[in-house]
Motif scaffolding. Structure first.
Motif, PDB file in Angstrom:
ATOM      1  N   LEU A   1    -166.586   7.862  33.932  1.00 34.43           N
ATOM      2  CA  LEU A   1    -165.825   7.051  34.887  1.00 34.43           C
ATOM      3  C   LEU A   1    -164.404   7.570  35.036  1.00 34.43           C
ATOM      4  O   LEU A   1    -163.898   7.692  36.157  1.00 34.43           O
ATOM      5  N   HIS A   2    -163.743   7.886  33.924  1.00 34.94           N
ATOM      6  CA  HIS A   2    -162.354   8.332  34.012  1.00 34.94           C
ATOM      7  C   HIS A   2    -162.244   9.684  34.717  1.00 34.94           C
ATOM      8  O   HIS A   2    -161.240   9.974  35.378  1.00 34.94           O
ATOM      9  N   VAL A   3    -163.287  10.519  34.599  1.00 34.42           N
ATOM     10  CA  VAL A   3    -163.282  11.827  35.270  1.00 34.42           C
ATOM     11  C   VAL A   3    -163.352  11.641  36.780  1.00 34.42           C
ATOM     12  O   VAL A   3    -162.625  12.292  37.540  1.00 34.42           O
ATOM     13  N   VAL A   4    -164.243  10.745  37.225  1.00 34.87           N
ATOM     14  CA  VAL A   4    -164.367  10.464  38.658  1.00 34.87           C
ATOM     15  C   VAL A   4    -163.052   9.911  39.203  1.00 34.87           C
ATOM     16  O   VAL A   4    -162.572  10.326  40.269  1.00 34.87           O
ATOM     17  N   CYS A   5    -162.449   8.981  38.465  1.00 34.46           N
ATOM     18  CA  CYS A   5    -161.199   8.358  38.911  1.00 34.46           C
ATOM     19  C   CYS A   5    -160.052   9.368  38.941  1.00 34.46           C
ATOM     20  O   CYS A   5    -159.233   9.368  39.871  1.00 34.46           O
ATOM     21  N   GLU A   6    -159.985  10.230  37.940  1.00 37.31           N
ATOM     22  CA  GLU A   6    -158.943  11.264  37.918  1.00 37.31           C
ATOM     23  C   GLU A   6    -159.093  12.203  39.100  1.00 37.31           C
ATOM     24  O   GLU A   6    -158.111  12.603  39.737  1.00 37.31           O
TER      25      GLU A   6
ATOM     26  N   GLU B   1    -160.388  11.535  41.977  1.00 36.87           N
ATOM     27  CA  GLU B   1    -160.064  10.835  43.217  1.00 36.87           C
ATOM     28  C   GLU B   1    -158.653  10.255  43.221  1.00 36.87           C
ATOM     29  O   GLU B   1    -158.227   9.681  44.224  1.00 36.87           O
ATOM     30  N   LYS B   2    -157.964  10.404  42.064  1.00 40.98           N
ATOM     31  CA  LYS B   2    -156.617   9.842  41.924  1.00 40.98           C
ATOM     32  C   LYS B   2    -156.619   8.341  42.216  1.00 40.98           C
ATOM     33  O   LYS B   2    -155.827   7.822  43.008  1.00 40.98           O
ATOM     34  N   SER B   3    -157.568   7.649  41.554  1.00 38.03           N
ATOM     35  CA  SER B   3    -157.680   6.199  41.710  1.00 38.03           C
ATOM     36  C   SER B   3    -158.133   5.602  40.386  1.00 38.03           C
ATOM     37  O   SER B   3    -158.325   6.326  39.411  1.00 38.03           O
ATOM     38  N   THR B   4    -158.281   4.296  40.345  1.00 30.60           N
ATOM     39  CA  THR B   4    -158.790   3.651  39.130  1.00 30.60           C
ATOM     40  C   THR B   4    -160.134   2.969  39.384  1.00 30.60           C
ATOM     41  O   THR B   4    -160.732   2.437  38.459  1.00 30.60           O
ATOM     42  N   VAL B   5    -160.595   3.005  40.632  1.00 36.74           N
ATOM     43  CA  VAL B   5    -161.925   2.500  40.994  1.00 36.74           C
ATOM     44  C   VAL B   5    -162.590   3.559  41.866  1.00 36.74           C
ATOM     45  O   VAL B   5    -162.028   3.950  42.900  1.00 36.74           O
ATOM     46  N   PRO B   6    -163.762   4.053  41.490  1.00 38.10           N
ATOM     47  CA  PRO B   6    -164.432   5.090  42.284  1.00 38.10           C
ATOM     48  C   PRO B   6    -164.605   4.677  43.743  1.00 38.10           C
ATOM     49  O   PRO B   6    -164.959   3.527  44.036  1.00 38.10           O
ATOM     50  N   GLN B   7    -164.344   5.602  44.638  1.00 35.00           N
ATOM     51  CA  GLN B   7    -164.460   5.325  46.059  1.00 35.00           C
ATOM     52  C   GLN B   7    -165.876   4.897  46.435  1.00 35.00           C
ATOM     53  O   GLN B   7    -166.071   4.019  47.289  1.00 35.00           O
TER      54      GLN B   7
ATOM     55  N   LEU C   1    -159.509  -2.798  27.582  1.00 39.90           N
ATOM     56  CA  LEU C   1    -160.302  -1.724  28.164  1.00 39.90           C
ATOM     57  C   LEU C   1    -159.413  -0.675  28.825  1.00 39.90           C
ATOM     58  O   LEU C   1    -158.318  -0.984  29.315  1.00 39.90           O
ATOM     59  N   PRO C   2    -159.867   0.591  28.871  1.00 37.60           N
ATOM     60  CA  PRO C   2    -159.133   1.621  29.616  1.00 37.60           C
ATOM     61  C   PRO C   2    -158.965   1.192  31.065  1.00 37.60           C
ATOM     62  O   PRO C   2    -159.809   0.474  31.615  1.00 37.60           O
ATOM     63  N   ARG C   3    -157.904   1.645  31.690  1.00 36.71           N
ATOM     64  CA  ARG C   3    -157.573   1.183  33.048  1.00 36.71           C
ATOM     65  C   ARG C   3    -158.718   1.375  34.059  1.00 36.71           C
ATOM     66  O   ARG C   3    -159.036   0.420  34.813  1.00 36.71           O
ATOM     67  N   PRO C   4    -159.368   2.533  34.125  1.00 36.04           N
ATOM     68  CA  PRO C   4    -160.478   2.668  35.084  1.00 36.04           C
ATOM     69  C   PRO C   4    -161.605   1.673  34.816  1.00 36.04           C
ATOM     70  O   PRO C   4    -162.185   1.121  35.754  1.00 36.04           O
TER      71      PRO C   4
END
Length: 317
Positions: A125-130, A132-138, A240-243
């Protein structure tokens, strides 16, 4: 190749010597077990191994007709053929493969050149968010938006399965980073969208509820006093981690809207707990009673939906 006295032909093929021989002996043993009047007797067996690496087993078999007269005796030819690469050819192929593998570019190089793209499904999850530069996957946001636009009133939303082939096609499009339009007619079935969203969470290498939190959430749900239980769960969620926190909050807010339409879509918080419990949290290693774990998983999701405002709200709330 087997040609019988009645003219039927059968082809059995393999590139492995011992497999062919096993077949040969199996057929021979089956023939030997036949009643005497039906038995096929062997006259000779020729086995030749040629330089071309082709093995031919040629067996001339005579059948004994039910008629005792010799002129009624017929023959059956049993032939097994196969081809394999010459030893020298195999060695050359192995050598070329080794050279190719030793010269292959690294994964990082291929990613930098754009030949291999980061996957959405199956990535942390954190890889996807990083990325996309977001905290919730698009992709999660797009699915939720589509469901809230045309799926809140659908009977069995999230419980009913969509067409798996279409879900896999959607998964492929997302992983290829193609422009995704969930209003396209090929994604018209809303169950395909919900199926893909559940698959995204199911394929996370580590669940939305991280492994290290699993036992803590289980212990929290066991607390008998409701206020103390909610306070314990809220405390864990805040850690929990932010993402994970932001994605969880977004998803549960959405599921609350689904539950609010229970009278139409027949999806209560309990039903949603059963659907999402095992998908969102699970132990890293299955130990003990899996049925008990599943019960806790379902209850955690159900309680968090029922007490959403208290768990995800601000301190003032």
């Amino acid at each position: 190749q087997i040609t019988t006295v009645s003219g039927n032909e059968f082809l059995l093929q393999s590139d492995i010597d011992f497999v062919v021989l096993d077949w040969f002996h199996a057929i021979k043993n089956a023939i030997d077990r036949l009643p005497k009047e039906q038995r096929i007797t062997s006259r000779n067996l020729e086995c030749k191994l040629r330089r071309s690496s082709s093995i031919e087993l040629l067996r001339n078999l005579d059948t004994e007709s039910k008629e005792p007269k010799p002129e009624h005796r017929k023959s059956l030819i049993f032939r097994l053929n196969y081809s394999a690469s010459d030893t020298n050819d195999r060695n050359r192929v192995k050598s070329r493969l080794k050279k190719f593998i030793s010269r292959r570019p690294s994964l990082k190089t291929l990613q930098e050149k754009g030949l291999i793209k980061d996957q959405i499904f199956g990535s942390h999850l954190h890889v996807v968010c990083e990325h996309e530069k977001s905290t919730v996957p698009q992709f999660v946001r797009l699915c939720i938006k589509a469901v809230e636009r045309r799926g809140l009133d659908v009977d069995g939303i999230y419980r009913v399965s969509g067409n798996l082939a279409t879900i896999q096609k959607l998964r492929f499009v997302v992983n290829q980073e193609e422009k995704l339009n969930l209003d396209d007619s090929q994604w018209e079935d809303i169950h395909v969208v919900t199926g893909a969203l559940k698959m995204f969470f199911r394929e996370l290498p580590e669940p939305l509820f991280p492994y290290c939190f699993f036992e803590q959430f289980v212990e929290a749900i066991k607390i008998q006093d409701n206020a103390t239980r909610i306070k314990a769960i809220r405390s864990l969620v805040k850690k929990l981690p932010r993402p994970n926190y932001d994605t969880m909050k977004t998803l549960f807010e959405h599921l609350q809207k689904i539950a609010a339409k229970e009278s139409v879509n027949l999806m209560s918080t309990q039903s949603l707990g059963i659907v999402f419990g095992p998908t969102l949290l699970r132990p890293e290693k299955e130990t003990g009673n899996m049925a008990v774990h599943m019960l806790y998983q379902n209850q955690i999701v159900e309680v968090m939906l029922n007490e959403y405002s208290k768990i995800f709200g601000s301190e003032e709330d």
